[in-house]
Design a protein around this motif. Structure first.
Motif, PDB file in Angstrom:
ATOM      1  N   LYS A  12      -3.164   0.839  -3.132  1.00  0.00           N
ATOM      2  CA  LYS A  12      -4.333   1.200  -2.315  1.00  0.00           C
ATOM      3  C   LYS A  12      -5.566   0.397  -2.737  1.00  0.00           C
ATOM      4  O   LYS A  12      -6.653   0.916  -2.860  1.00  0.00           O
ATOM      5  CB  LYS A  12      -4.644   2.697  -2.410  1.00  0.00           C
ATOM      6  CG  LYS A  12      -3.596   3.598  -1.778  1.00  0.00           C
ATOM      7  CD  LYS A  12      -4.038   5.060  -1.839  1.00  0.00           C
ATOM      8  CE  LYS A  12      -3.006   5.983  -1.200  1.00  0.00           C
ATOM      9  NZ  LYS A  12      -3.351   7.412  -1.390  1.00  0.00           N
ATOM     10  N   TYR A  40       1.035   7.770   4.618  1.00  0.00           N
ATOM     11  CA  TYR A  40       1.162   6.571   3.784  1.00  0.00           C
ATOM     12  C   TYR A  40       2.049   5.519   4.462  1.00  0.00           C
ATOM     13  O   TYR A  40       1.756   4.327   4.430  1.00  0.00           O
ATOM     14  CB  TYR A  40       1.699   6.926   2.387  1.00  0.00           C
ATOM     15  CG  TYR A  40       1.503   5.772   1.430  1.00  0.00           C
ATOM     16  CD1 TYR A  40       0.214   5.371   1.075  1.00  0.00           C
ATOM     17  CD2 TYR A  40       2.572   5.043   0.936  1.00  0.00           C
ATOM     18  CE1 TYR A  40      -0.001   4.288   0.252  1.00  0.00           C
ATOM     19  CE2 TYR A  40       2.366   3.951   0.102  1.00  0.00           C
ATOM     20  CZ  TYR A  40       1.081   3.576  -0.239  1.00  0.00           C
ATOM     21  OH  TYR A  40       0.864   2.500  -1.039  1.00  0.00           O
ATOM     22  N   ASP A  68      -7.052  11.431   0.773  1.00  0.00           N
ATOM     23  CA  ASP A  68      -7.123  10.140   0.081  1.00  0.00           C
ATOM     24  C   ASP A  68      -6.373   9.082   0.890  1.00  0.00           C
ATOM     25  O   ASP A  68      -6.902   8.028   1.238  1.00  0.00           O
ATOM     26  CB  ASP A  68      -6.507  10.305  -1.324  1.00  0.00           C
ATOM     27  CG  ASP A  68      -6.594   9.042  -2.157  1.00  0.00           C
ATOM     28  OD1 ASP A  68      -5.955   8.040  -1.776  1.00  0.00           O
ATOM     29  OD2 ASP A  68      -7.286   9.051  -3.198  1.00  0.00           O
ATOM     30  N   THR A  69      -5.117   9.427   1.232  1.00  0.00           N
ATOM     31  CA  THR A  69      -4.283   8.471   1.958  1.00  0.00           C
ATOM     32  C   THR A  69      -4.797   8.243   3.381  1.00  0.00           C
ATOM     33  O   THR A  69      -4.723   7.133   3.911  1.00  0.00           O
ATOM     34  CB  THR A  69      -2.824   8.964   1.972  1.00  0.00           C
ATOM     35  OG1 THR A  69      -2.418   9.130   0.612  1.00  0.00           O
ATOM     36  CG2 THR A  69      -1.902   7.971   2.637  1.00  0.00           C
ATOM     37  N   TRP A  91      -7.729   5.908   3.216  1.00  0.00           N
ATOM     38  CA  TRP A  91      -7.201   4.567   2.929  1.00  0.00           C
ATOM     39  C   TRP A  91      -6.603   3.947   4.196  1.00  0.00           C
ATOM     40  O   TRP A  91      -6.813   2.786   4.508  1.00  0.00           O
ATOM     41  CB  TRP A  91      -6.157   4.677   1.811  1.00  0.00           C
ATOM     42  CG  TRP A  91      -5.377   3.432   1.571  1.00  0.00           C
ATOM     43  CD1 TRP A  91      -5.795   2.329   0.890  1.00  0.00           C
ATOM     44  CD2 TRP A  91      -4.023   3.159   1.989  1.00  0.00           C
ATOM     45  NE1 TRP A  91      -4.796   1.385   0.856  1.00  0.00           N
ATOM     46  CE2 TRP A  91      -3.696   1.869   1.530  1.00  0.00           C
ATOM     47  CE3 TRP A  91      -3.065   3.881   2.703  1.00  0.00           C
ATOM     48  CZ2 TRP A  91      -2.442   1.285   1.758  1.00  0.00           C
ATOM     49  CZ3 TRP A  91      -1.824   3.309   2.933  1.00  0.00           C
ATOM     50  CH2 TRP A  91      -1.524   2.014   2.464  1.00  0.00           C
ATOM     51  N   LYS A 124     -12.200   5.982  -1.148  1.00  0.00           N
ATOM     52  CA  LYS A 124     -11.459   5.390  -0.030  1.00  0.00           C
ATOM     53  C   LYS A 124     -12.341   5.322   1.220  1.00  0.00           C
ATOM     54  O   LYS A 124     -12.231   4.390   2.012  1.00  0.00           O
ATOM     55  CB  LYS A 124     -10.192   6.205   0.268  1.00  0.00           C
ATOM     56  CG  LYS A 124      -9.234   6.399  -0.910  1.00  0.00           C
ATOM     57  CD  LYS A 124      -8.658   5.103  -1.408  1.00  0.00           C
ATOM     58  CE  LYS A 124      -7.634   5.316  -2.517  1.00  0.00           C
ATOM     59  NZ  LYS A 124      -8.185   6.011  -3.705  1.00  0.00           N
TER      60      LYS A 124
END
Lengths: 420, 872
Positions: free
Chosen positions: A11, B391, B430-431, B434, B478
């Motif tokens: 990431k 993801y 978070d993902t 991102w 992120k």
């Protein structure tokens, strides 16, 4: 033999912003390098194609260029550069004009600038002759505002005496803005314009004063006179223009006789000619010469001012642009034998002066004579007004102090920041 | 002279817990070494070999011996090598014998130390054709009975392959080494220690196996043994065997077609069933295959033309239907707090990373294989499923064409924005943040036909991102990253940016993030300033007044970091990091505002800013120094000749930067900044040139300075010469010989690898830029004749790099420019010489017909100058 680390960036961007900055810098540098080379190539080509034409004459405009080139042996600059040492060979009105135009001239304080306590320094002006002190090639010369030489002497300034092992590079020279104080035969330095060949014209007063303080002392110029050092130099103490600074400058005891207070805006560069970013203020307590005297040293009953006559008959101040005070009619000019460019002395009559927004609405002027020749310039607007106020409703020391204390009140309010 | 007993005691004392004892012993060891090096090394080897001595003293003896043979720093290493080579033969022979004897010791640690020392000695001696019998005697050990001798010998062979280059070992020996190693790996080998040592040795010996991999039979054998070893009951052997496969994937990609089916089966089993340490290696195999294919496809634009060195075998594409599900399964094996742990690396992370590489290798084809997984899991109650789906989605955004992705991404955008505000899981957010960043990175910008960010959704996106910046540090970080790419997409937008209405709010929010109490967690503060930089970089004139308002704010923050209170070393480190970030931010602002029409107003801050940068140099931090230096370079460019006023104070830091060999990045950046200053000050830099040139010449002659700094130093000579013109005269006698010897070195880089060719070209470019600057500087000066003696060598240099046929376009352009500058400056003095050179004919013609217009332009200029020079 441990197993090898397998971790890959997770990431994450493949390059960091720092690397990006580095890369962009390198890119910029290499582009500029190739631009510079491209210019050099084009220049070279044009020199070849112009070979037959004669070399350019010295442009008279360059006389007023503020910063002389450091390197007089330089190739390209040879034709156009005209530095202060060459200027020293000028004589008469030319020299007067040139030198006068090199000094930074304070305006008179006719109202109190904003943020006095935050943005300004104050210092007590020594009474004496304002001059440029130039040290170079093993000698030191001081020149008055009108260009005439005051002293020619050895000094401990860089390159200021024919003495081995003291000065910097042969070509380097220094220029100080000073006031020569007769009583103790001392040059009081109020500003530094050039030091060891480095121009400080484009530096703020804050920096110049800092530099002046730290560098002058190193040379030994502040020491007592000696064979190689004829006059003592001394830095005029300067203060932040807060309550205590103003108080120190105004009332503090100093080794010299005071002639008013000078105010320097900390952010201002060394600006040749009149500037509103340096101000002079006087009252009876800190100056013997608050109100202008005539040629005999007497205070005349009426205020005298000197103005310049223009082609169209207008009489104007020395400001840039000039402020028109009045207009003379053609007959009068003819009768009095005046010509455009003449400096003319007037008295202010009982009708007085009336100004709105920096323009004269009304001025009761009485013609006296053509001014004497030693003068290079007419009076400035601010001088005329300060003198006028001094005779009628002066700006007092208490006024300055109360402005500063009001500012302090405001400063205590919280500052607005951009973040939450 | 010390006797053996005393050496033992000294070595033990040197490991004592008592500081005084330890220090005393260390000093004595040093003294011994300086008084009698041969005796010292010999007694260390003797100690190591003596089975009656304590293990601890023997291990340290081996370590000290190893450190006497090798060092990290290039120059130190060179000294040590020379020192060893100059020892008398008798001593060396004795030491070698001691070392070989140690391989038979019953103590494992001592054997292992000896293996490493032998490899170091071999690394020095084999290239000199010394110790020729080494490989022979090691191979004879292999057939010895005790297993531990065999194990130690295999380990030694492994280290030896790591230490020496394949071309100093004869093929016959290489074959024998590989035979011994592969036999040791064979399942017939009953001893696991031997098998493990052999497997690890193969890993290091793979670089020696070029010839063997070209031979079908030998390759089959090696591959069979490696694959079998991946099935060993011993986990360490399986792991080491997969490491070999990973290395083979990148070293022998083009030889693998025949084995891929088997390897897929092996890796799939490992990923699904084996210990994580093994599974990670199995995933890494596929990541390495993808790396290879991405490189190949990038290099040849996806077209197999037949003349490319390595064809793409599309292994990834063929494996896709089975590989993608395998990787998707791993995504569900997340660890609870992997996003909070900087050093985390697990199967889910490796699997997701590999999926991203697969997407890049196969492009559009991956989409249908992944979409069902995403659609099924993205709304599941279990956070693991939602995160895995997100993801997977984020991972495939780079690779497939925008056309293929656009519809899906447009549909997903609203969902993602919603998840970012509403999902209860930190992990999912978070993902998600991102993934949004990835969408903006790859599907937003001037090259994309139908933008995903429109007038209709822009406000909502920004609002959500700003809101998210208040979330937990890892999520906020992120969000900053997403904003970075959001801004970047508007880089070439023209005069009106859709971000303008939000500019103030974005800046304020980013500053607020940077000031969060917890901003030092999860790199949050760094991410906030990076995003701020990008927002400023991509801003338009409409918002320049707001950027201008940022100047005093950032300066004040920098000022605050400089107010020295007593800080702990940890706090100081954070402080220095912040200084670096703030200097970086100011650098970006300077570049934004330092030109018309904002320049005038901006430059009023210059004095104060410069004052702050100078204070940063007072703090000890290489990163902060580098950033301040870069910022000063940008400021010099903006200030032009006015920069002269800062030189008196700045000069000493410039000198310090040039002396910073250890943090060579600082040195490199400083060299670049000198170029900026030369162009800003022109001949006003003259008073400083003595100092600068002295330091640059010292830098060039230093063997401590990282080599990458040397080419820019040569370019810098050119910058200085161009700035000061004929005043460069006094440096001619020093700089020309330096340039000349570097030119001779760089003329022929034959037989080297890509990296070496690249370096050689950058060196050539530096040298040529120096020549250009010098010629241009002397142009029209009566002193040009000083340069005439150097002309033959320079022309020869140009000829030889032309003949070498390995220069890149940059060098080509600079080189042809030098030819023109030489002709232009020296004119008829060198007309004859120029006519004799190859450069003025073939090379010039080649450049004149170049497709690259900058080369063509330089060539036309050169042609013009040459015509003039020879016509007189």
């Amino acid at each position: 033999m441990a197993p090898h680390d397998l971790r890959r960036p997770f990431k994450r961007r493949p390059i960091s912003d720092q690397q990006k900055r580095r890369d962009l810098s390198l890119l910029r540098q290499s582009q500029h390098r190739s631009d510079a080379q491209q210019r050099a190539r084009n220049l070279a080509s044009s020199v070849i194609s112009l070979q037959s034409s004669s070399s350019p004459d010295v442009d008279p405009e360059t006389l007023s260029e503020p910063m002389p080139d450091v390197d007089t042996t330089g190739h390209e600059s040879e034709a156009s550069s005209f530095d202060i040492r060459q200027a020293s060979s000028l004589r008469g009105p030319e020299a007067r004009k040139w030198f006068a135009s090199q000094l930074m001239l304070p305006e008179w304080m006719i109202d109190v600038p904003e943020n006095l306590s935050r943005d300004w320094y104050v210092l007590a002006r020594p009474a004496g002759k304002r001059c440029f002190v130039v040290s170079a090639d093993g000698t030191t010369v001081s020149r008055l505002r009108n260009g005439s030489v005051l002293h020619h002497f050895p000094s401990a300034l860089p390159g200021g005496a024919r003495k081995k092992g003291v000065s910097g590079p042969a070509q380097s020279y220094s220029i100080l803005d000073c006031i020569f104080h007769e009583a103790d035969q001392t040059y009081y330095v109020i500003d530094m314009v050039c030091w060891r060949g480095y121009s400080l014209y484009e530096c703020t007063a804050e920096f110049r004063f800092f530099w002046l303080q730290s560098k002058l002392d190193e040379t030994g110029a502040c020491g007592p006179p000696s064979f190689y050092h004829k006059f003592r130099f001394s830095v005029v103490p300067f203060y932040n223009c807060d309550q205590s600074g103003l108080h120190s400058a105004y009332t503090g005891s100093l080794p010299y006789v005071k002639d008013g207070l000078l105010f320097y805006n900390k952010h201002a560069h060394y600006h040749t000619g009149n500037t509103p970013l340096v101000l002079i203020w006087k009252d009876e307590r800190c100056s013997q010469y608050v109100i202008d005297t005539d040629n005999n040293g007497q205070v005349p009953s009426q205020q005298h001012i000197v103005l310049e006559l223009q082609d169209d008959g207008k009489i104007v101040t020395s400001d840039d642009p000039p402020v028109v005070v009045n207009c003379l009619n053609a007959d009068f000019i003819k009768q009095s034998g005046l010509s455009p460019g003449s400096l003319v002395r007037f008295a202010i009559g009982d009708g007085g002066l009336n100004c709105v927004d920096g323009k004269f609405e009304k001025a009761d002027l009485q013609y006296i004579s053509v001014s004497n020749r030693a003068r290079a310039f007419a009076d400035s607007y601010s001088k005329i007004m300060f003198q006028y106020m001094a005779r009628h409703s002066p700006l007092k020391a208490e006024d300055l102090a109360s402005v500063i204390s009001q500012e302090n009140q405001q400063d205590k309010l919280p500052e607005v920041e951009m973040s939450d | 002279k010390l006797v053996a007993m005393e050496v033992t005691q000294l070595l033990l004392n040197a490991q004592s817990i008592d500081g005084t004892v330890r220090k005393h012993a260390e000093e004595n060891l040093k003294l011994f070494q300086s008084q009698n090096l041969a005796g010292f090394l010999l007694s260390l080897a003797g100690e190591l070999a003596n089975d009656e001595k304590p293990v601890d003293s023997r291990k340290l003896a081996g370590l000290v011996l190893k450190n006497a043979l090798d060092a990290k720093e290039q120059h130190r290493k060179y000294e040590l090598v020379q020192r060893w080579l100059s020892l008398d033969m008798a001593t060396k022979t004795q030491i070698r014998a001691f070392l070989l004897k140690t391989l038979s010791s019953p103590v494992p640690d001592v054997r292992s130390t000896a293996s490493q020392v032998i490899a170091k000695v071999a690394g020095i001696e084999l290239p000199q054709n010394q110790w020729p019998e080494l490989v022979g005697s090691l191979l004879s050990n292999i057939h010895q009975l005790p297993a531990h001798v065999k194990q130690a010998t295999l380990e030694t062979l492994g280290y030896l392959c790591e230490e020496v280059s394949p071309d100093v070992v004869e093929q016959e020996h290489v074959n024998k080494i590989l035979t011994a190693v592969v036999q040791g790996m064979n399942s017939a080998e009953g001893n696991n220690d031997v098998r493990l040592a052999a497997t690890r040795a193969l890993y290091m010996a793979l670089g020696f196996a070029q010839a063997n991999f070209n031979n079908d039979m030998e390759r089959d054998y090696i591959m069979r043994v490696v694959c079998e070893a991946t099935l060993s009951p011993e986990v360490k052997i399986r792991q080491a065997a997969f490491e070999c496969l990973v290395s083979i994937a990148s070293t022998y990609y083009e030889k693998l077609a025949h084995y891929m089916q088997d390897i897929f089966n092996i890796t799939a089993k490992a990923v699904r069933e084996d210990d994580e340490s093994v599974a990670l290696q199995a995933i890494e195999f596929w990541s390495s295959i993808c790396d290879e294919e991405i490189d190949i496809l990038e290099e040849y634009g996806g077209e197999f033309t037949g003349d490319s060195d390595v064809p793409c075998f599309y292994f990834t594409k063929q494996a896709l239907p089975a590989l993608v599900p395998l990787l998707l399964e791993t995504l569900l094996k997340q660890e609870e707090d992997q996003d909070l742990d900087e050093g985390a690396w697990n199967i889910a992370m490796a699997g997701g990373t590999c999926l991203g590489l697969v997407a890049r290798a196969v492009g559009d084809d991956i989409v249908p294989h992944v979409m069902p997984f995403i659609e099924e899991k993205i709304s599941k109650p279990d956070w693991r499923e939602r995160e895995a789906a997100t993801y997977a989605f984020g991972s495939i955004l780079e690779g497939p064409s925008p056309d293929k992705l656009m519809t899906i991404v447009n549909a997903a955008l609203t969902f993602m924005l919603n998840a970012l505000t509403k999902d209860p899981s930190n992990h999912v957010k978070d993902t998600t943040a991102w993934t949004l960043g990835r969408m903006f990175e790859f599907l937003h910008g001037s090259t994309i036909e139908t933008p995903i960010i429109t007038q209709a959704n822009c406000q909502q996106i920004i609002t959500v991102l700003i809101q998210t910046m208040k979330d937990a540090p890892n999520v906020a970080e992120k969000a900053c990253g997403a904003l970075y790419f959001l801004a970047q997409g508007y880089e070439d937008i023209g005069p009106n940016s859709p971000l303008t209405p939000f500019f103030q709010e974005i800046i304020q929010s980013l500053l607020a993030v940077a000031h969060r109490e917890d901003a030092t967690e999860s790199r949050l503060r760094t991410a906030a300033y990076e995003a701020l930089n990008e927002v400023v970089r991509c801003s338009t004139d409409e918002t320049s007044t707001m950027v201008l308002q940022l100047v005093p704010v950032i300066m004040l923050e920098l000022h605050n970091t400089l107010e020295g209170e007593k800080l702990s070393s940890d706090e100081r480190e954070k402080q220095n990091e912040l200084q670096g970030l703030l200097c970086g931010c100011l650098q970006v602002i300077i570049q934004k505002l330092g030109s018309e029409p904002t320049k005038y107003v901006f430059m009023q801050h210059a004095d104060q800013m410069m004052g702050l940068f100078l204070r940063v140099f007072g703090c000890r931090s290489a990163t902060a120094h580098e950033e301040a230096m870069l910022a000063i370079g940008a400021l010099a460019y903006a200030a032009g000749p006015d920069f002269a006023k800062y030189m008196p104070e700045f000069y000493k830091y410039l000198e310090m930067g040039l002396q910073n060999f250890e943090e060579y990045q600082v040195c490199a950046v400083t060299v670049g900044v000198i170029g900026d200053i030369c162009r800003a000050l022109e001949d006003k830099i003259l008073p400083y040139c003595d100092g600068i040139m002295t330091q640059l010449l010292k830098d060039l002659s230093s063997n401590q300075l990282h080599r990458s700094v040397k080419p820019p130093i040569f370019s810098c000579f050119g910058d200085i010469a161009l700035a000061i013109g004929e005043n460069f005269e006094k440096y001619i006698n020093y700089s020309m010989p330096m340039l000349q010897s570097a030119a001779e070195l760089s003329a022929h880089a034959s037989g080297a690898d890509d990296e070496m060719t690249e370096y050689t070209n950058s060196l050539r470019n530096g040298i040529l830029e120096a020549y250009s600057g010098i010629f241009q500087g002397f142009k029209n000066s009566p002193k040009t004749q000083l340069l005439i003696p150097y002309a033959p060598h320079i022309l020869q240099f140009l000829d030889s790099i032309y003949m070498e046929k390995d220069m890149d376009e940059v060098v080509m352009k600079t080189a042809i420019g030098v030819l023109g500058d030489l002709a232009d400056t020296l004119g008829s003095h060198v007309g004859g010489l120029i006519q004799q050179s190859v450069s003025s004919k073939e090379f010039l013609n080649e450049c004149l017909s170049s497709d690259d217009h900058t080369i063509k332009e330089a060539a036309e200029w050169a042609k013009h100058a040459i015509t003039r020079a020879i016509s007189v």
